[in-house]
Design a protein around this motif. Sequence first.
Motif, PDB file in Angstrom:
ATOM      1  N   THR A  82     -36.307  17.348 -13.265  1.00 16.56           N
ATOM      2  CA  THR A  82     -35.213  17.840 -14.100  1.00 16.56           C
ATOM      3  C   THR A  82     -34.834  16.814 -15.155  1.00 16.56           C
ATOM      4  N   ARG A  83     -34.854  15.547 -14.784  1.00 18.35           N
ATOM      5  CA  ARG A  83     -34.606  14.497 -15.776  1.00 18.35           C
ATOM      6  C   ARG A  83     -35.650  14.526 -16.880  1.00 18.35           C
ATOM      7  N   GLU A  84     -36.923  14.700 -16.505  1.00 18.30           N
ATOM      8  CA  GLU A  84     -37.980  14.753 -17.510  1.00 18.30           C
ATOM      9  C   GLU A  84     -37.812  15.968 -18.425  1.00 18.30           C
ATOM     10  N   ILE A  85     -37.445  17.094 -17.860  1.00 18.58           N
ATOM     11  CA  ILE A  85     -37.215  18.297 -18.662  1.00 18.58           C
ATOM     12  C   ILE A  85     -36.091  18.047 -19.659  1.00 18.58           C
ATOM     13  N   ARG A  86     -35.026  17.459 -19.190  1.00 16.30           N
ATOM     14  CA  ARG A  86     -33.895  17.188 -20.090  1.00 16.30           C
ATOM     15  C   ARG A  86     -34.316  16.252 -21.214  1.00 16.30           C
TER      16      ARG A  86
END
Length: 372
Positions: free
Chosen positions: A311-315
Amino acid sequence: MYTAQSSVSAPPRPRTLQAAGGPLLEPSTTGRTRRWPGAVGQPLSGRIDLSGPQGAQLRMAIASVHRICPEFNPVQVLRRSGRSVLLVGTTGRMTAVAKCLLDQSPAWSERFRHEIAAYRAFVRHRPPVRVPRLIAADPENCTLIVERMPGRPAALARHPSEAPPRADIRAALGAVARLNSWRPPAGTFDAPLDYASRFARYHELGLFTDRDLGDLQKLLHGLAHHGGRHGGLGQFCHGDALLSNILLAPTGPVLVDWEHAGWYLPGYDLATLWAVLGDAPVARRQVSQLAQQSGPAARDAFLVNLMLVLTREIRTYETAVQRTMREAPPAGSVPPPHTGLSSGEEQRLLLRRLHDDCALARRAVRAAVGTR
């Protein structure tokens, strides 16, 4: 405040996920991973240009280095970003690297001081992996000097576009496993990540659905009964175990960039490696097997970490895509020289793959909750 531009579920694209890798996660065997913007290794400059506004920043950085290490002789700019600069130089007969923070905002200053604290702790308590030796540090002015270690990065990009050699993967996983088994004395390191707060933050930003939040809270609650953050399930992790932070040398792997080191739920470093090995399904299978070999509790902790990391990478990449679209040159203009940065299309392709990976992780989390 950041606002998610799309749901966490994977958007459709013309490929299917191949079943491989066992019951935990099924790594994709098709599609290409694109390079992380700005993470491609840059050639050494060969000189230090002190002219212009950027030269003034370099002069300030060199002055802060000389305050704590007068014998440091800067030779080259190894890396430079808007937040920090890395200088290669000599101190006597030793080659050293000086890292100076340019962005003195509270968040980045705190992270930099955390890295200094880690290197100071390594002087008293040696970890079971090779790390650069601390030469000098100034937490107040966010300046750090360590020895320059030989070796090449296991990958130049955050998300390698090709599967790294198996020998490199094996060396990286071995180093991470040794580090994760280390138990430094109590009070030496803290817990950089508050899981419950991060869950709530991603839910508030629209990156987690209500069901995601509920499922992850259930897994976290179950893990608390197995020892909590610092008990039986607590694991010391590098916190940013990217292949680009692992140098491969003839004498063994060297881990660098310790600004996120501390206690996590088990499998945080493995989750980081899994997330960036999208073009290495065999390596992903190895990571998944390592994550679940200690039983259901370790598997659940890995899945919690994986959801947070993906999720951090997506953000991050949604923000990068938006920035690229804003900065796109007008039609018909001459393209700029190649800088090693990913194009907008490459970023979008990687973002799509990350959405697919997150959908895999979500299904695995729901299956784990169903077995409790």
